[in-house]
Design an enzyme around this catalytic site. Structure first.
Site, mmCIF file in Angstrom:
data_model
loop_
_atom_site.group_PDB
_atom_site.id
_atom_site.type_symbol
_atom_site.label_atom_id
_atom_site.label_comp_id
_atom_site.label_asym_id
_atom_site.label_seq_id
_atom_site.Cartn_x
_atom_site.Cartn_y
_atom_site.Cartn_z
ATOM 1 N N GLU A 64 -3.553 -8.867 2.833
ATOM 2 C CA GLU A 64 -3.314 -9.327 4.204
ATOM 3 C C GLU A 64 -4.484 -9.041 5.138
ATOM 4 O O GLU A 64 -4.507 -9.537 6.284
ATOM 5 C CB GLU A 64 -2.046 -8.668 4.767
ATOM 6 C CG GLU A 64 -2.206 -7.264 5.328
ATOM 7 C CD GLU A 64 -2.269 -6.166 4.278
ATOM 8 O OE1 GLU A 64 -2.373 -4.989 4.666
ATOM 9 O OE2 GLU A 64 -2.213 -6.483 3.068
ATOM 10 N N CYS A 78 0.833 -1.214 0.000
ATOM 11 C CA CYS A 78 0.000 0.000 0.000
ATOM 12 C C CYS A 78 0.870 1.267 0.000
ATOM 13 O O CYS A 78 1.604 1.490 -0.942
ATOM 14 C CB CYS A 78 -0.999 -0.025 1.146
ATOM 15 S SG CYS A 78 -2.406 1.081 0.827
ATOM 16 N N ARG A 90 -15.569 2.743 12.018
ATOM 17 C CA ARG A 90 -14.741 3.764 12.663
ATOM 18 C C ARG A 90 -15.079 5.142 12.115
ATOM 19 O O ARG A 90 -15.272 6.105 12.869
ATOM 20 C CB ARG A 90 -13.262 3.446 12.434
ATOM 21 C CG ARG A 90 -12.288 4.496 12.964
ATOM 22 C CD ARG A 90 -10.949 4.366 12.265
ATOM 23 N NE ARG A 90 -11.044 4.652 10.840
ATOM 24 C CZ ARG A 90 -10.148 4.250 9.928
ATOM 25 N NH1 ARG A 90 -9.096 3.529 10.296
ATOM 26 N NH2 ARG A 90 -10.305 4.562 8.654
ATOM 27 N N SER A 139 -8.280 -0.346 -0.041
ATOM 28 C CA SER A 139 -8.592 0.731 0.902
ATOM 29 C C SER A 139 -7.510 1.799 0.783
ATOM 30 O O SER A 139 -6.478 1.731 1.444
ATOM 31 C CB SER A 139 -8.667 0.191 2.336
ATOM 32 O OG SER A 139 -8.945 1.231 3.255
ATOM 33 N N HIS A 179 -4.619 -4.688 -0.278
ATOM 34 C CA HIS A 179 -4.470 -5.275 1.055
ATOM 35 C C HIS A 179 -4.890 -6.743 1.103
ATOM 36 O O HIS A 179 -5.869 -7.092 1.776
ATOM 37 C CB HIS A 179 -5.270 -4.471 2.069
ATOM 38 C CG HIS A 179 -4.665 -3.150 2.411
ATOM 39 N ND1 HIS A 179 -3.550 -3.023 3.214
ATOM 40 C CD2 HIS A 179 -5.020 -1.888 2.047
ATOM 41 C CE1 HIS A 179 -3.252 -1.741 3.344
ATOM 42 N NE2 HIS A 179 -4.114 -1.034 2.641
ATOM 43 N N LYS A 210 -12.555 7.711 -1.857
ATOM 44 C CA LYS A 210 -11.741 6.600 -1.402
ATOM 45 C C LYS A 210 -12.057 5.333 -2.186
ATOM 46 O O LYS A 210 -13.224 4.977 -2.381
ATOM 47 C CB LYS A 210 -11.985 6.361 0.090
ATOM 48 C CG LYS A 210 -11.080 5.305 0.700
ATOM 49 C CD LYS A 210 -11.327 5.175 2.197
ATOM 50 C CE LYS A 210 -10.364 4.187 2.837
ATOM 51 N NZ LYS A 210 -10.580 4.061 4.296
#
EC number: 2.3.1.31
Length: 307
Positions: free
Chosen positions: A237, A142, A249, A192, A235, A163
């Site tokens: 992972e 990233c 969040r 992301s 991502h 985003k």
């Protein structure tokens, strides 16, 4: 073979419960084998969660791996206790005399900043230069990937209008690549980020090759043909709930955020998301670890001597 990490690291018990083979220092000493030395430069705010995500993938290899946790020296972490950092981390200054078979550089939530405005950019540049002589192969993730490809090749990043957030279909552009061994022709990857790199800029370099791409999200994985570097802009992972955690969040904080694309069942945030990328995450990291094992010098101190 198992992964060697401190038995008091929070990730230890979770990995054991998940069936990942882990070992203590005492167990490792009994094995007459040189473990692969893998460094993790953890730039993420929630270091404990990132440790677990990366150790889960690295530890699934049949090879013995010793994972060293590393942090930027001139930056104070806000979301991880100082006790945890002192117990399990070393600064790059403390390890820069060492050689590593593999090195992972994570993302960081600073992608909207110009690189030169990042408080630790100078140290980051020094670390990237150091990987050329002290690391056999590097996995950049990233923001870490964007920073590295900018540093080595001048590839710029571009701010997105909104985003890039969700789980997107990607194409396997090079099935013969050692890093994509076992990959399907298309597969899903969590995304992301607020910025992107573009194919046209990458294609200006003869030494870079795009391995994964999405028609919606653009470039995902790039391989450096001669430098043994991988640039993963998304991502793989991530845990099953990582995108959900980020979404709620921001919702709770009143930050404008769209629901992650193609993630919640029936687009209902009340339903638990399914992990549809786990197998390819393990394939990518397993292929990377195996390629390191096949090509790294037996004597770790010989790393970098072929340059």
């Amino acid at each position: 073979m198992p992964i060697k990490i401190p038995d008091t690291l929070p990730a230890f018990e979770t990995l054991v419960q998940e069936g990942v083979r882990v070992m203590t220092e005492t167990m490792a000493i009994r094995q007459d084998i040189r473990p692969l030395q893998i460094g993790l430069l953890n730039l993420m705010p929630n270091k404990i969660k990132t440790e677990l995500q990366m150790a889960r993938l690295v530890g699934a290899s049949p090879l013995q791996v010793e994972l060293s946790l590393i942090r930027i020296g001139g930056h104070k972490a806000k979301n991880t206790s100082e006790d945890h950092l002192l117990a399990f981390y070393q600064t790059w200054e403390e390890v820069k005399q060492r050689k590593f078979d593999g090195f992972i550089i994570t993302g960081a939530p600073i992608e909207l900043l110009p690189y030169e405005d990042v408080t630790y950019w100078k140290e980051m540049q020094e670390i990237l230069d150091w990987t050329e002589t002290n690391v056999h192969s590097t996995m950049n993730v990233c923001w870490g990937a964007m920073a590295a490809i900018y540093h080595f090749h001048g590839v710029p990043k571009y701010e997105l209008k909104e985003k890039a957030f969700g789980v997107y279909r990607h194409r396997n552009l090079k099935p013969s690549s050692i890093y994509l061994n076992g990959f399907s022709d298309n597969f899903e990857v969590p995304v992301s980020r607020w910025t992107e790199v573009r194919r046209a800029d990458i294609e200006k370099s003869d030494s870079l090759e795009i391995l994964m791409e999405s028609s919606e999200m653009g470039v995902c994985l790039v391989h450096e043909k001669r430098g043994r570097r991988l640039y993963m802009f998304n991502h793989v992972e991530y845990d099953s709930t990582s995108l959900s955690d980020e979404y709620f969040r921001d919702v709770d904080a009143g930050v404008p955020i769209k629901m992650p694309h193609n993630y919640f069942p029936h687009n209902d945030p009340a339903l638990a998301p399914q992990n549809r990328w786990r197998s390819h995450a393990h394939l990518l990291f397993g292929n990377w670890i195996n390629e390191i094992y096949q090509t790294t010098p037996y004597d770790v101190e010989e790393i970098g001597m072929d340059l």
